[in-house]
Design a protein around this motif. Structure first.
Motif, PDB file in Angstrom:
ATOM      1  N   ARG A   1       0.830  -1.212   0.000  1.00 34.12           N
ATOM      2  CA  ARG A   1       0.000   0.000   0.000  1.00 34.12           C
ATOM      3  C   ARG A   1       0.864   1.262   0.000  1.00 34.12           C
ATOM      4  O   ARG A   1       0.517   2.267  -0.616  1.00 34.12           O
ATOM      5  N   GLU A   2       1.978   1.199   0.708  1.00 37.10           N
ATOM      6  CA  GLU A   2       2.848   2.370   0.827  1.00 37.10           C
ATOM      7  C   GLU A   2       3.543   2.691  -0.498  1.00 37.10           C
ATOM      8  O   GLU A   2       3.603   3.850  -0.924  1.00 37.10           O
ATOM      9  N   ILE A   3       4.058   1.677  -1.163  1.00 32.56           N
ATOM     10  CA  ILE A   3       4.810   1.885  -2.404  1.00 32.56           C
ATOM     11  C   ILE A   3       3.888   2.138  -3.590  1.00 32.56           C
ATOM     12  O   ILE A   3       4.184   2.952  -4.464  1.00 32.56           O
ATOM     13  N   HIS A   4       2.750   1.433  -3.604  1.00 31.24           N
ATOM     14  CA  HIS A   4       1.826   1.538  -4.736  1.00 31.24           C
ATOM     15  C   HIS A   4       0.453   2.009  -4.220  1.00 31.24           C
ATOM     16  O   HIS A   4      -0.414   1.187  -3.937  1.00 31.24           O
ATOM     17  N   PRO A   5       0.228   3.319  -4.120  1.00 28.49           N
ATOM     18  CA  PRO A   5      -1.042   3.821  -3.579  1.00 28.49           C
ATOM     19  C   PRO A   5      -2.277   3.354  -4.353  1.00 28.49           C
ATOM     20  O   PRO A   5      -3.362   3.243  -3.778  1.00 28.49           O
ATOM     21  N   ASP A   6      -2.133   3.069  -5.643  1.00 26.21           N
ATOM     22  CA  ASP A   6      -3.290   2.667  -6.455  1.00 26.21           C
ATOM     23  C   ASP A   6      -3.476   1.148  -6.521  1.00 26.21           C
ATOM     24  O   ASP A   6      -4.322   0.662  -7.269  1.00 26.21           O
ATOM     25  N   ILE A   7      -2.709   0.415  -5.749  1.00 25.03           N
ATOM     26  CA  ILE A   7      -2.732  -1.039  -5.860  1.00 25.03           C
ATOM     27  C   ILE A   7      -4.073  -1.635  -5.427  1.00 25.03           C
ATOM     28  O   ILE A   7      -4.480  -2.687  -5.902  1.00 25.03           O
ATOM     29  N   GLN A   8      -4.781  -0.942  -4.539  1.00 23.63           N
ATOM     30  CA  GLN A   8      -6.050  -1.446  -4.031  1.00 23.63           C
ATOM     31  C   GLN A   8      -7.062  -1.651  -5.153  1.00 23.63           C
ATOM     32  O   GLN A   8      -7.880  -2.567  -5.115  1.00 23.63           O
ATOM     33  N   GLN A   9      -7.013  -0.778  -6.179  1.00 26.94           N
ATOM     34  CA  GLN A   9      -7.958  -0.873  -7.295  1.00 26.94           C
ATOM     35  C   GLN A   9      -7.486  -1.842  -8.381  1.00 26.94           C
ATOM     36  O   GLN A   9      -8.212  -2.116  -9.328  1.00 26.94           O
ATOM     37  N   THR A  10      -6.270  -2.338  -8.245  1.00 28.12           N
ATOM     38  CA  THR A  10      -5.687  -3.168  -9.304  1.00 28.12           C
ATOM     39  C   THR A  10      -5.931  -4.652  -9.094  1.00 28.12           C
ATOM     40  O   THR A  10      -6.184  -5.390 -10.048  1.00 28.12           O
ATOM     41  N   PHE A  11      -5.868  -5.098  -7.845  1.00 23.30           N
ATOM     42  CA  PHE A  11      -5.962  -6.532  -7.560  1.00 23.30           C
ATOM     43  C   PHE A  11      -7.248  -6.864  -6.809  1.00 23.30           C
ATOM     44  O   PHE A  11      -7.795  -6.036  -6.087  1.00 23.30           O
ATOM     45  N   LYS A  12      -7.703  -8.087  -6.969  1.00 20.32           N
ATOM     46  CA  LYS A  12      -8.918  -8.556  -6.310  1.00 20.32           C
ATOM     47  C   LYS A  12      -8.590  -9.635  -5.289  1.00 20.32           C
ATOM     48  O   LYS A  12      -7.555 -10.294  -5.378  1.00 20.32           O
ATOM     49  N   ASP A  13      -9.490  -9.823  -4.363  1.00 25.34           N
ATOM     50  CA  ASP A  13      -9.321 -10.848  -3.337  1.00 25.34           C
ATOM     51  C   ASP A  13      -9.569 -12.233  -3.915  1.00 25.34           C
ATOM     52  O   ASP A  13      -8.999 -13.217  -3.463  1.00 25.34           O
TER      53      ASP A  13
END
Length: 332
Positions: free
Chosen positions: A160-172
């Motif tokens: 989360r720290e390095i890639h702020p947009d990562i939350q929208q990129t990957f799914k559970d």
């Protein structure tokens, strides 16, 4: 005897111009058709609301069009009612107009049947951004892509720290029903099937993923190591290593993945790229065990789960509501 093909850069320019113009004409024709359906829908909606028209009048209109212009197709009473629904679905939100005008009538018919404004906006944006065919769009809806995108993947703090947009990129959770694998399969079976269905897999992952190779070789010291699948993500500007596990997640899996990420960052990553990301894709996981394993992990990693059948939308929606309720409770 056939003459050898003449190569001329002007020929390429002419062909490109033809193709671009054809695409432009098609796009303009589609926009015009969608605008026509919108205007017809507006007319019918206003007439029905003013109680000037009932079902019988719309049926008469369809019959009138068919009798007076038999060469014009697509204006049955059923389709005219769809045009009314089309107008009534979107007339209060002008922001979506730029998107539904870019899509075909078949795309729009599929999207406007969705229940909520959020779902419709999501799939409109997805279909335009990813240039989805009607078949691919239907597949994303059937696999609850919207709901799954809202359930956050299990990420390490550094990710989360390095890639702020990562939350929208990957799914559970990833749905791999297109592989056609039996319930009992090996990791090699899984990897082979993913390679054979790479186009469908990238559709499931997202359009910004570029496949770089299977069993990607890393040489550290005098030893060779192999990453199951290696991708590059354009939006995150980062290499993404996928490790496949057919069983339940175990914390010991993290050590191997972290090692691969270190090797990628030292020997493969280019200077302008962001730190590499690791994805452990497993058949099953205990969310509490995953949370413990990721909490002090010093690499940008995430744990995701795959399934081989279409998901039960009601179960995913229930999980989503549960997570939202937990988040709201935590904010109080």
């Amino acid at each position: 005897m056939n003459k050898p093909a003449i190569t001329n850069p002007v020929f390429s320019d002419v062909l490109q111009h033809i193709q671009q113009t054809r695409q432009k004409i098609f796009s303009q024709a589609n926009t015009g058709l969608i605008d026509l359906y919108w205007q017809i829908g507006l007319t019918i909606s206003h007439k029905v609301q003013s109680e000037a028209w009932g079902k019988g009048v719309v049926t008469e209109l369809a019959r009138y069009i068919a009798q007076n212009a038999p060469d014009i197709k697509g204006f049955s009473d059923k389709n005219l009612w769809r045009m009314k629904q089309f107008y009534e679905t979107y007339h209060t939100d002008e922001k979506l107009a730029t998107m539904w005008r870019e899509l075909s009538w078949s795309h729009n018919r599929l999207i406007m049947t969705l229940k909520t404004h959020e779902e419709r906006a999501f799939y409109l944006h997805l279909a335009v951004q990813e240039r989805l065919s009607v078949r691919d769009l239907e597949r994303q809806i059937d696999t609850a892509y919207f709901e799954r995108s809202m359930i956050s993947a299990k990420l390490s703090p550094l990710a989360r720290e390095i890639h702020p947009d990562i939350q929208q990129t990957f799914k559970d959770q990833y749905v791999l029903e297109f592989l056609g694998l039996p319930e009992t399969h090996s990791e090699n079976d899984l990897q082979t099937a993913l390679i054979q269905h790479m186009k469908a897999f990238i559709l499931e992952l997202g359009g910004d993923f570029i496949f770089m190779g299977e069993q990607f070789r890393l040489q550290v010291g005098n030893q060779d190591f192999y990453i199951d699948l290696l991708f590059y993500h354009r939006g995150l500007s980062a290499l993404v290593a996928f490790e496949l596990k057919i069983g339940k997640f175990s914390p010991e899996h993290m050590g191997q993945l972290n090692f691969y990420l270190e090797a990628l960052d030292r020997d493969v990553k280019k200077p302008h790229e962001n730190p590499s990301i690791g994805v452990l894709l497993c058949r099953d996981k205990d969310d509490e065990v995953v949370e413990y394993a990721l909490s002090r992990n010093l690499s940008p990693t995430l744990i995701a789960q795959y399934q081989l059948q279409l998901p039960d939308k009601k179960l995913i929606q229930a999980k989503l509501h549960e997570l939202l309720a937990t988040e709201l409770e935590g904010e109080r």
